[in-house]
Design a protein around this motif. Structure first.
Motif, PDB file in Angstrom:
ATOM      1  N   ALA A  13      59.964  19.293  -3.393  1.00  0.00           N
ATOM      2  CA  ALA A  13      59.539  20.043  -4.571  1.00  0.00           C
ATOM      3  C   ALA A  13      59.805  21.538  -4.408  1.00  0.00           C
ATOM      4  O   ALA A  13      60.185  22.222  -5.365  1.00  0.00           O
ATOM      5  N   GLU A  14      59.624  22.055  -3.201  1.00  0.00           N
ATOM      6  CA  GLU A  14      59.892  23.465  -2.944  1.00  0.00           C
ATOM      7  C   GLU A  14      61.354  23.793  -3.225  1.00  0.00           C
ATOM      8  O   GLU A  14      61.675  24.796  -3.871  1.00  0.00           O
ATOM      9  N   ILE A  15      62.259  22.924  -2.766  1.00  0.00           N
ATOM     10  CA  ILE A  15      63.682  23.132  -2.987  1.00  0.00           C
ATOM     11  C   ILE A  15      64.016  23.008  -4.475  1.00  0.00           C
ATOM     12  O   ILE A  15      64.793  23.798  -5.026  1.00  0.00           O
ATOM     13  N   ALA A  16      63.440  22.017  -5.132  1.00  0.00           N
ATOM     14  CA  ALA A  16      63.680  21.839  -6.568  1.00  0.00           C
ATOM     15  C   ALA A  16      63.203  23.058  -7.344  1.00  0.00           C
ATOM     16  O   ALA A  16      63.856  23.498  -8.301  1.00  0.00           O
ATOM     17  N   GLY A  17      62.065  23.617  -6.947  1.00  0.00           N
ATOM     18  CA  GLY A  17      61.552  24.809  -7.612  1.00  0.00           C
ATOM     19  C   GLY A  17      62.465  26.006  -7.434  1.00  0.00           C
ATOM     20  O   GLY A  17      62.652  26.806  -8.359  1.00  0.00           O
ATOM     21  N   THR A  29      63.862  12.777  -7.224  1.00  0.00           N
ATOM     22  CA  THR A  29      63.566  11.351  -7.200  1.00  0.00           C
ATOM     23  C   THR A  29      62.929  10.974  -5.869  1.00  0.00           C
ATOM     24  O   THR A  29      63.152  11.619  -4.849  1.00  0.00           O
ATOM     25  N   MET A  30      62.131   9.922  -5.928  1.00  0.00           N
ATOM     26  CA  MET A  30      61.545   9.372  -4.701  1.00  0.00           C
ATOM     27  C   MET A  30      62.543   8.372  -4.152  1.00  0.00           C
ATOM     28  O   MET A  30      62.624   7.225  -4.607  1.00  0.00           O
ATOM     29  N   GLY A  31      63.348   8.795  -3.199  1.00  0.00           N
ATOM     30  CA  GLY A  31      64.412   7.959  -2.683  1.00  0.00           C
ATOM     31  C   GLY A  31      65.642   8.013  -3.571  1.00  0.00           C
ATOM     32  O   GLY A  31      65.716   8.796  -4.523  1.00  0.00           O
ATOM     33  N   TYR A  32      66.608   7.171  -3.267  1.00  0.00           N
ATOM     34  CA  TYR A  32      67.867   7.155  -4.015  1.00  0.00           C
ATOM     35  C   TYR A  32      67.641   6.609  -5.421  1.00  0.00           C
ATOM     36  O   TYR A  32      66.841   5.699  -5.632  1.00  0.00           O
ATOM     37  N   ALA A  33      68.360   7.156  -6.398  1.00  0.00           N
ATOM     38  CA  ALA A  33      68.261   6.686  -7.781  1.00  0.00           C
ATOM     39  C   ALA A  33      69.532   7.084  -8.513  1.00  0.00           C
ATOM     40  O   ALA A  33      70.298   7.947  -8.063  1.00  0.00           O
ATOM     41  N   ASP A  34      69.787   6.448  -9.634  1.00  0.00           N
ATOM     42  CA  ASP A  34      70.894   6.851 -10.496  1.00  0.00           C
ATOM     43  C   ASP A  34      70.453   8.060 -11.309  1.00  0.00           C
ATOM     44  O   ASP A  34      69.390   8.054 -11.935  1.00  0.00           O
ATOM     45  N   ILE A  35      71.300   9.094 -11.318  1.00  0.00           N
ATOM     46  CA  ILE A  35      70.965  10.319 -12.040  1.00  0.00           C
ATOM     47  C   ILE A  35      72.155  10.745 -12.884  1.00  0.00           C
ATOM     48  O   ILE A  35      73.290  10.314 -12.639  1.00  0.00           O
ATOM     49  N   PRO A  36      71.952  11.612 -13.887  1.00  0.00           N
ATOM     50  CA  PRO A  36      73.069  12.101 -14.689  1.00  0.00           C
ATOM     51  C   PRO A  36      74.079  12.879 -13.850  1.00  0.00           C
ATOM     52  O   PRO A  36      73.696  13.687 -12.997  1.00  0.00           O
ATOM     53  N   LEU A 338      57.606   7.610  -9.759  1.00  0.00           N
ATOM     54  CA  LEU A 338      58.790   7.772  -8.911  1.00  0.00           C
ATOM     55  C   LEU A 338      59.811   8.780  -9.426  1.00  0.00           C
ATOM     56  O   LEU A 338      60.745   9.125  -8.713  1.00  0.00           O
ATOM     57  N   GLY A 339      59.685   9.248 -10.660  1.00  0.00           N
ATOM     58  CA  GLY A 339      60.635  10.214 -11.193  1.00  0.00           C
ATOM     59  C   GLY A 339      59.911  11.373 -11.853  1.00  0.00           C
ATOM     60  O   GLY A 339      58.881  11.181 -12.503  1.00  0.00           O
ATOM     61  N   PHE A 340      60.451  12.595 -11.699  1.00  0.00           N
ATOM     62  CA  PHE A 340      59.765  13.779 -12.189  1.00  0.00           C
ATOM     63  C   PHE A 340      60.726  14.753 -12.849  1.00  0.00           C
ATOM     64  O   PHE A 340      61.855  14.924 -12.411  1.00  0.00           O
ATOM     65  N   ARG A 341      60.214  15.403 -13.894  1.00  0.00           N
ATOM     66  CA  ARG A 341      60.934  16.499 -14.531  1.00  0.00           C
ATOM     67  C   ARG A 341      60.300  17.799 -14.040  1.00  0.00           C
ATOM     68  O   ARG A 341      59.082  17.975 -14.128  1.00  0.00           O
ATOM     69  N   LEU A 342      61.111  18.692 -13.532  1.00  0.00           N
ATOM     70  CA  LEU A 342      60.579  19.946 -13.001  1.00  0.00           C
ATOM     71  C   LEU A 342      60.119  20.846 -14.136  1.00  0.00           C
ATOM     72  O   LEU A 342      60.825  21.020 -15.130  1.00  0.00           O
ATOM     73  N   MET A 353      55.501  19.751 -11.765  1.00  0.00           N
ATOM     74  CA  MET A 353      56.450  18.819 -12.349  1.00  0.00           C
ATOM     75  C   MET A 353      55.678  17.760 -13.109  1.00  0.00           C
ATOM     76  O   MET A 353      54.470  17.577 -12.886  1.00  0.00           O
ATOM     77  N   THR A 354      56.328  17.096 -14.050  1.00  0.00           N
ATOM     78  CA  THR A 354      55.612  16.183 -14.919  1.00  0.00           C
ATOM     79  C   THR A 354      56.078  14.748 -14.762  1.00  0.00           C
ATOM     80  O   THR A 354      57.254  14.469 -14.537  1.00  0.00           O
ATOM     81  N   ASN A 355      55.108  13.846 -14.877  1.00  0.00           N
ATOM     82  CA  ASN A 355      55.356  12.413 -14.968  1.00  0.00           C
ATOM     83  C   ASN A 355      54.486  11.910 -16.107  1.00  0.00           C
ATOM     84  O   ASN A 355      53.257  11.911 -15.996  1.00  0.00           O
ATOM     85  N   GLY A 356      55.115  11.513 -17.207  1.00  0.00           N
ATOM     86  CA  GLY A 356      54.340  11.134 -18.371  1.00  0.00           C
ATOM     87  C   GLY A 356      53.507  12.294 -18.856  1.00  0.00           C
ATOM     88  O   GLY A 356      53.994  13.418 -19.008  1.00  0.00           O
ATOM     89  N   CYS A 357      52.212  12.054 -19.078  1.00  0.00           N
ATOM     90  CA  CYS A 357      51.323  13.096 -19.594  1.00  0.00           C
ATOM     91  C   CYS A 357      50.651  13.904 -18.481  1.00  0.00           C
ATOM     92  O   CYS A 357      49.789  14.739 -18.752  1.00  0.00           O
ATOM     93  N   THR A 358      51.027  13.660 -17.246  1.00  0.00           N
ATOM     94  CA  THR A 358      50.378  14.322 -16.109  1.00  0.00           C
ATOM     95  C   THR A 358      51.280  15.365 -15.483  1.00  0.00           C
ATOM     96  O   THR A 358      52.448  15.102 -15.183  1.00  0.00           O
ATOM     97  N   GLU A 359      50.729  16.558 -15.283  1.00  0.00           N
ATOM     98  CA  GLU A 359      51.424  17.555 -14.481  1.00  0.00           C
ATOM     99  C   GLU A 359      50.974  17.376 -13.027  1.00  0.00           C
ATOM    100  O   GLU A 359      49.779  17.325 -12.739  1.00  0.00           O
TER     101      GLU A 359
END
Length: 373
Positions: A13-17, A29-36, A338-342, A353-359
């Motif tokens: 998260a520090e790096i993403a920020g 992402t938590m582990g490997y995932a398909d991303i844009p 498992l997935g977050f928008r910064l 970062m947000t997951n659904g309605c939770t920051e």
């Protein structure tokens, strides 16, 4: 694309920020995932610091095998004070992806963490004379960076050229941000870049010069109707007197002695759920305890994760604040988020970062809260 493999989620998260401040598109992402494919920075969070070395190597190797090297910059996020399986994970990335070596700058001079003459200092004090000496899983008993890494890496002095020897890990000395920039120039094109946030910031500044310097907005964490705060680090400080706690009416709950000592936690967890239902904002902490060792740390993370899950069954929080990387990974994994928008970086290393309605706000245990809480 810059692809980051982090050994804990608060580091991720520090790096993403940091990337977010540069105006870049970021996926975590938590582990490997398909991303844009259009993503500028992809940060992959693992929990390898908390497991065994063999599991760490297996996890990192599995991720590395699925990544494309061509056209991508690979950055291995490590703990800023070299806890964890740093060398083993770097060896895995080098071996799987065919890199000639690694350049490692874990230190963050912006936080008083420097490496000079092969010695690691925090605010002028050798690191083995700081509270990191008492870390429950990776106590630091020497200030020599070469010894911290088990003699399996070499120190690269500021005025020394990068050696040509293949397969080696070089820990670069740096006592300020300019030093980090000078060491980065020595890396070449076929080395894994590894280390902390200051090194990553130098990489971003060099890769995206049009953006210029990173933004440094002053933000504060705003209480939501339902909030949960988890202080899961051995270095956690009491937050009950902070403005956030006063404004939200946060109830401070400290783990009872018998639960900390190994007794079943069911009763305490049930009481936390009731307190959360009543007060709508609860801060849960381990409290000031003596170091119980790795087995205690693993169990305590599990108890904290179970407690948060019980509270979220009462009401999903609008805000979940977690201090401590391993604790954060255990909680988020148990919740299945498992997935977050910064969203933003509140302070260096403290990211929303947000997951659904939770920051979800994550903070490394060794970083101060400053004025954001």
């Amino acid at each position: 694309m810059i692809i980051v493999i982090a050994d804990d989620i608060t580091g991720a998260a520090e790096i993403a920020g940091a990337a977010l401040k540069f105006g870049l598109s970021v996926m975590l992402t938590m582990g490997y995932a398909d991303i844009p494919r259009s993503t500028d920075v992809w940060v992959i969070a693992t929990d390898t610091r908390s497991g065994s070395e063999s599991v760490a190597v297996g996890t990192v190797s599995g991720i590395a095998k699925r990544l494309g090297k061509n056209g991508n910059v690979i950055f291995k996020k490590t703990d800023s004070v070299l806890r964890g399986h740093v060398v083993a994970e770097l060896d895995a990335v080098m071996g799987v992806m065919g890199f000639a070596g690694a350049l490692l700058l874990p230190q963050n001079p912006s936080r008083g963490r420097i490496i000079k003459n092969g010695t690691y200092y925090i605010n002028g004090t050798p690191i083995d004379r700081t509270p990191f000496n008492y870390d429950p899983e990776f106590p630091i008993l020497t200030s020599s960076v070469k010894d911290i890494l088990g003699g399996k890496a070499d120190v690269l002095a500021l005025d020394a050229p990068m050696p040509e020897e293949a397969g080696r890990i070089y820990v670069a000395e740096a006592a300020c941000q300019d030093d980090i920039g000078k060491q980065l120039l020595k890396a070449g094109g076929n080395r894994v870049l590894a280390g902390g946030a200051d090194f990553f910031n130098a990489l971003l500044a060099g890769t995206y010069p049009v953006v210029g310097t990173a933004r440094h907005d002053v933000l504060r964490i705003t209480p939501k109707e339902y909030s949960i705060v988890v202080c899961g680090s051995t270095q956690s400080s009491d937050i009950s007197g902070r403005p956030f706690a006063k404004a939200s009416g946060t109830y401070a709950a400290v783990m009872p002695d018998d639960v900390f000592g190994g007794k079943p936690a069911d009763g305490w967890i049930s009481s936390l759920a009731s307190l959360y239902r009543e007060h709508k904002s609860v801060a849960v902490s381990i409290g000031e305890r003596e170091n119980g060792g790795p087995e205690y740390a693993v169990r305590l993370r599990s108890v904290m994760a179970e407690a948060v899950e019980a509270m979220t069954r009462v009401q999903r929080p609008g805000l979940l604040i977690i201090e401590g990387g391993s604790t954060a990974y255990a909680i988020i994994s148990r919740l299945g988020w498992l997935g977050f928008r910064l969203k933003c970086e509140y302070a260096p290393g403290v990211v929303g970062m947000t997951n659904g309605c939770t920051e979800v706000v994550l903070k490394p245990g060794s970083y101060p809260w400053g004025d954001i809480l």
